[in-house]
Motif scaffolding. Sequence first.
Motif, PDB file in Angstrom:
ATOM      1  N   ASP A   1       0.850  -1.189   0.000  1.00  0.00           N
ATOM      2  CA  ASP A   1       0.000   0.000   0.000  1.00  0.00           C
ATOM      3  C   ASP A   1       0.878   1.228   0.000  1.00  0.00           C
ATOM      4  O   ASP A   1       2.004   1.176   0.471  1.00  0.00           O
ATOM      5  CB  ASP A   1      -0.831   0.039   1.286  1.00  0.00           C
ATOM      6  N   LYS A   2       0.335   2.292  -0.493  1.00  0.00           N
ATOM      7  CA  LYS A   2       1.086   3.541  -0.427  1.00  0.00           C
ATOM      8  C   LYS A   2       0.958   4.147   0.970  1.00  0.00           C
ATOM      9  O   LYS A   2       1.933   4.274   1.701  1.00  0.00           O
ATOM     10  CB  LYS A   2       0.558   4.543  -1.459  1.00  0.00           C
ATOM     11  N   THR A   3      -0.306   4.472   1.330  1.00  0.00           N
ATOM     12  CA  THR A   3      -0.529   5.246   2.538  1.00  0.00           C
ATOM     13  C   THR A   3      -0.321   4.373   3.776  1.00  0.00           C
ATOM     14  O   THR A   3      -0.974   3.352   3.926  1.00  0.00           O
ATOM     15  CB  THR A   3      -1.956   5.829   2.516  1.00  0.00           C
ATOM     16  N   GLY A   4       0.606   4.775   4.609  1.00  0.00           N
ATOM     17  CA  GLY A   4       0.838   4.033   5.839  1.00  0.00           C
ATOM     18  C   GLY A   4       1.889   2.947   5.714  1.00  0.00           C
ATOM     19  O   GLY A   4       2.395   2.463   6.715  1.00  0.00           O
ATOM     20  N   THR A   5       2.205   2.540   4.491  1.00  0.00           N
ATOM     21  CA  THR A   5       3.229   1.520   4.311  1.00  0.00           C
ATOM     22  C   THR A   5       4.492   2.161   3.755  1.00  0.00           C
ATOM     23  O   THR A   5       5.558   2.090   4.362  1.00  0.00           O
ATOM     24  CB  THR A   5       2.736   0.422   3.352  1.00  0.00           C
TER      25      THR A   5
ATOM     26  N   TYR B   1       4.265   7.744   5.676  1.00  0.00           N
ATOM     27  CA  TYR B   1       3.892   7.691   7.088  1.00  0.00           C
ATOM     28  C   TYR B   1       2.400   7.440   7.260  1.00  0.00           C
ATOM     29  O   TYR B   1       1.966   6.807   8.198  1.00  0.00           O
ATOM     30  CB  TYR B   1       4.273   8.993   7.801  1.00  0.00           C
ATOM     31  N   GLY B   2       1.598   7.977   6.353  1.00  0.00           N
ATOM     32  CA  GLY B   2       0.180   7.657   6.386  1.00  0.00           C
ATOM     33  C   GLY B   2      -0.649   8.610   7.220  1.00  0.00           C
ATOM     34  O   GLY B   2      -1.858   8.489   7.287  1.00  0.00           O
ATOM     35  N   ASN B   3       0.019   9.565   7.878  1.00  0.00           N
ATOM     36  CA  ASN B   3      -0.780  10.560   8.579  1.00  0.00           C
ATOM     37  C   ASN B   3      -1.024  11.711   7.615  1.00  0.00           C
ATOM     38  O   ASN B   3      -0.495  12.786   7.760  1.00  0.00           O
ATOM     39  CB  ASN B   3      -0.086  11.031   9.850  1.00  0.00           C
ATOM     40  N   ARG B   4      -1.824  11.410   6.571  1.00  0.00           N
ATOM     41  CA  ARG B   4      -2.107  12.409   5.533  1.00  0.00           C
ATOM     42  C   ARG B   4      -2.791  13.594   6.171  1.00  0.00           C
ATOM     43  O   ARG B   4      -3.922  13.486   6.615  1.00  0.00           O
ATOM     44  CB  ARG B   4      -3.040  11.785   4.500  1.00  0.00           C
ATOM     45  N   MET B   5      -2.107  14.732   6.191  1.00  0.00           N
ATOM     46  CA  MET B   5      -2.626  15.896   6.882  1.00  0.00           C
ATOM     47  C   MET B   5      -2.979  16.990   5.905  1.00  0.00           C
ATOM     48  O   MET B   5      -2.190  17.303   5.010  1.00  0.00           O
ATOM     49  CB  MET B   5      -1.563  16.442   7.839  1.00  0.00           C
ATOM     50  N   ALA B   6      -4.142  17.599   6.122  1.00  0.00           N
ATOM     51  CA  ALA B   6      -4.507  18.764   5.321  1.00  0.00           C
ATOM     52  C   ALA B   6      -3.511  19.870   5.636  1.00  0.00           C
ATOM     53  O   ALA B   6      -3.257  20.168   6.803  1.00  0.00           O
ATOM     54  CB  ALA B   6      -5.914  19.200   5.676  1.00  0.00           C
ATOM     55  N   SER B   7      -2.894  20.447   4.607  1.00  0.00           N
ATOM     56  CA  SER B   7      -1.902  21.480   4.889  1.00  0.00           C
ATOM     57  C   SER B   7      -2.218  22.792   4.183  1.00  0.00           C
ATOM     58  O   SER B   7      -1.565  23.793   4.439  1.00  0.00           O
ATOM     59  CB  SER B   7      -0.509  21.001   4.481  1.00  0.00           C
TER      60      SER B   7
ATOM     61  N   SER C   1     -17.927  19.373   5.456  1.00  0.00           N
ATOM     62  CA  SER C   1     -17.904  17.991   4.948  1.00  0.00           C
ATOM     63  C   SER C   1     -17.159  17.064   5.909  1.00  0.00           C
ATOM     64  O   SER C   1     -17.243  15.850   5.793  1.00  0.00           O
ATOM     65  CB  SER C   1     -17.249  17.941   3.567  1.00  0.00           C
ATOM     66  N   SER C   2     -16.405  17.646   6.839  1.00  0.00           N
ATOM     67  CA  SER C   2     -15.548  16.823   7.703  1.00  0.00           C
ATOM     68  C   SER C   2     -16.026  16.732   9.145  1.00  0.00           C
ATOM     69  O   SER C   2     -15.405  16.031   9.943  1.00  0.00           O
ATOM     70  CB  SER C   2     -14.117  17.378   7.703  1.00  0.00           C
ATOM     71  N   VAL C   3     -17.097  17.462   9.505  1.00  0.00           N
ATOM     72  CA  VAL C   3     -17.446  17.513  10.930  1.00  0.00           C
ATOM     73  C   VAL C   3     -17.645  16.127  11.531  1.00  0.00           C
ATOM     74  O   VAL C   3     -17.365  15.919  12.706  1.00  0.00           O
ATOM     75  CB  VAL C   3     -18.687  18.397  11.243  1.00  0.00           C
ATOM     76  N   ARG C   4     -18.112  15.190  10.723  1.00  0.00           N
ATOM     77  CA  ARG C   4     -18.309  13.860  11.306  1.00  0.00           C
ATOM     78  C   ARG C   4     -17.410  12.808  10.678  1.00  0.00           C
ATOM     79  O   ARG C   4     -17.594  11.618  10.885  1.00  0.00           O
ATOM     80  CB  ARG C   4     -19.783  13.480  11.213  1.00  0.00           C
ATOM     81  N   ASP C   5     -16.436  13.261   9.901  1.00  0.00           N
ATOM     82  CA  ASP C   5     -15.488  12.332   9.258  1.00  0.00           C
ATOM     83  C   ASP C   5     -14.357  12.048  10.238  1.00  0.00           C
ATOM     84  O   ASP C   5     -13.503  12.888  10.495  1.00  0.00           O
ATOM     85  CB  ASP C   5     -14.963  12.976   7.972  1.00  0.00           C
ATOM     86  N   GLU C   6     -14.373  10.834  10.812  1.00  0.00           N
ATOM     87  CA  GLU C   6     -13.391  10.498  11.851  1.00  0.00           C
ATOM     88  C   GLU C   6     -12.062   9.996  11.296  1.00  0.00           C
ATOM     89  O   GLU C   6     -11.180   9.606  12.050  1.00  0.00           O
ATOM     90  CB  GLU C   6     -13.977   9.449  12.802  1.00  0.00           C
ATOM     91  N   THR C   7     -11.900   9.983   9.966  1.00  0.00           N
ATOM     92  CA  THR C   7     -10.620   9.535   9.423  1.00  0.00           C
ATOM     93  C   THR C   7      -9.552  10.587   9.751  1.00  0.00           C
ATOM     94  O   THR C   7      -9.888  11.751  10.008  1.00  0.00           O
ATOM     95  CB  THR C   7     -10.688   9.356   7.893  1.00  0.00           C
ATOM     96  N   PRO C   8      -8.261  10.200   9.740  1.00  0.00           N
ATOM     97  CA  PRO C   8      -7.214  11.188  10.006  1.00  0.00           C
ATOM     98  C   PRO C   8      -7.316  12.368   9.039  1.00  0.00           C
ATOM     99  O   PRO C   8      -7.099  13.518   9.430  1.00  0.00           O
ATOM    100  CB  PRO C   8      -5.909  10.426   9.772  1.00  0.00           C
TER     101      PRO C   8
END
Length: 676
Positions: free
Chosen positions: A303-307, A310-316, A336-343
């Motif tokens: 996998d790309k993300t996390g493997t 680092y996988g902590n994809r952060m909005a910048s 759109s993100s208020v209830r999105d619990e993904t990182p």
Amino acid sequence: MSANRKSMLSSAIISRAIRDSFIKLNPKTMAKNPVMFVVEIGTFIVLLLTLFPGYFDTKDDIGFNLTVFLILLFTVLFANFAEALAEGRGKAQADSLKNSKKETSANKLVGGVVKVVPSTELRKGDVVVVAQGEMIPGDGEVIEGLASVDESAITGESAPVIKEAGGDFSSVTGGTKVVSDRIVVRITSDPGESFIDRMISLVEGAKRQKTPNELALNTLLSSLTIIFLIVVVTLGPIAGYLDIDLQIPVLIALLVCLIPTTIGGLLSAIGIAGMDRVTQFNVLAMSGKAVEAAGDINTMILDKTGTITYGNRMASEFLPVGNASIQEVGAWSAISSVRDETPEGRSVLELMKKQLLTFDESIAAGSDFIEFKAETRMSGVDLKDGRKVRKGSVDAVKKWVTAQGGSIPTDLDGGSDSIAREGGTPLAVAVDNRIYGLIYLKDTVKPGMRERFEQLRQMGIKTIMCTGDNPLTAATIAREAGVDDFVAESKPEDKIALIRREQADGKLVAMTGDGTNDAPALAQADVGLAMNSGTIAAKEAANMVDLDSDPSKIIEVVSIGKQLLMTRGALTTFSIANDIAKYFAIIPAMFILAIPEMKALNIMGLGSPLSAILSALIFNAIIIPLLIPLAMKGVAYKPMSASKLLSRNIVIYGLGGIIVPFIGIKLIDLVVHLWI
Ligand SMILES: Nc1ncnc2c1ncn2[C@@H]1O[C@H](COP(=O)(O)OP(=O)(O)OP(=O)(O)O)[C@@H](O)[C@H]1O
Ligand SMILES: [K+]
Ligand SMILES: [Mg+2]
């Protein structure tokens, strides 16, 4: 358990191994190892000849026979010791796991009422409540609540992990402890079939089965043994015809020197130690076969993300497009993100705070949450006033907006491409048919990845990165990390198709995964490494589980598998090459009296025929314990192609195997000759 892992060989393990070497003398156990079983039978015959001198042969030399008996006995004991030592650490680990598997009581929910029952009474499907400070009574899935759980009993890692209902972090393991909050768990295993039970039987090797490679090698070794047995048995009458008197202990000594006792004695230790190395690495291999398969892998899917990253994809960054403002992009991203619990979702709200942007949270009140799915690549909310807000992969959002009759701002592609070219993930943000802008998700490639992939390439392993991300981001990360190939915009089912395609080309494939949708692919792969944090379905489909949940470990697991295969090959080469020197020691010694010309073969200049035979036999015995460290640790190993490895092995272990015993036997003879 982690403490146990670190102490390599405690004196407790060694004394237990010494005891086990004698227990393993039981012929029933020995019969599983044909080469050493032949040695044991030979030992027994020489013992009889020593105990009853003159009964079989009037010319019995008791002193010589006793010496041969002792050397042979030690040969068998040394081989048993190698195996027992390799098993030792696993047995010690199993003991400490058994200790952690204390019986606890469980708060079982029966008709909405809590009833306290012993944990051993729990069955698949039962529902239990576990509160702060309590032990989780069995393996299960969290169906309600969220708690932090101390899993150190199985992972050795002291930091607690969060477990919550739904998603990929819902599985819990019996014997671990809830350190805060309260969860409701549905039990997923019956007594005796839990993860800890399986782990115990794995580490103590109770169910260890010979792998296909081991079986093949065993057949080869047994055939060699039978051939030499026939040679030695026919030698007696031939010698008799030539009027040479060959005594039975001498013939047995010759047989034992000829048959491949070195590899025969170390073979199972090598296999057990290989599995143990994987365990020390906090990876549970469900079978030795899985570890070996890891050594034969041709293709690795990552996998790309996390493997790889680092996988902590952060909005910048928020990037407005068309005539939208940064405030608008930020606000709609946040809604759109208020209830999105993904990182990713949480990082959007953090970026809002960091950039001092505000939004009216009440707009989202009472909205329907649209959860992120790998299939849709979007997440968001449907507002009460009918408006739909989405964020997601640019491609997916473009399709969604177009389907509603919207148009695509002309500067959208330029913006998303520039994010992707830097290796970032662009997310587009839209409300109904209008795209407001982009969110720049940043992620970094883990350090050292390029070197690791280079090593894999040298081993002849092709790496393929699989990602749900867009082709441009995928290409950038693939280039940066140095993978051989990549698949972008891949959905979970694409992974299994990729594995099948590679396997159809005759390749062995390794992959990692954690989600329920990874389970079919994990089962299809030749080596499937599931993350311990992952779902039960993934862990059951895989043939390995990483207790630390680090997907990049697959790279090391493959290296350990390679090293296991190499160690076995190297010691087999060494063992067979070793025998050459023994022929030169024993054969002239046997015939020298009758055929003086045989003297020419005594190139080592050994003291006397008797000392020559004993020296060869002693060398044959002590080479086994001398090679135990190598068998356990594995041969030194540099990543290179299979054919290069083969020729390197033949040079080092083949030539070494020929030369070492000439020197060894000569040195032993110098000492032995002093006595006889
Ligand atoms: N929380 C989210 N909300 C909206 N879209 C998202 C979210 N997370 C990811 N995406 C989008 O969906 C795409 C696919 O995400 P997914 O997690 O399936 O794959 P990935 O993490 O990019 O790839 P992999 O983990 O396989 O390397 C991402 O590239 C991104 O564009
Ligand atoms: K031998
Ligand atoms: Mg992902």
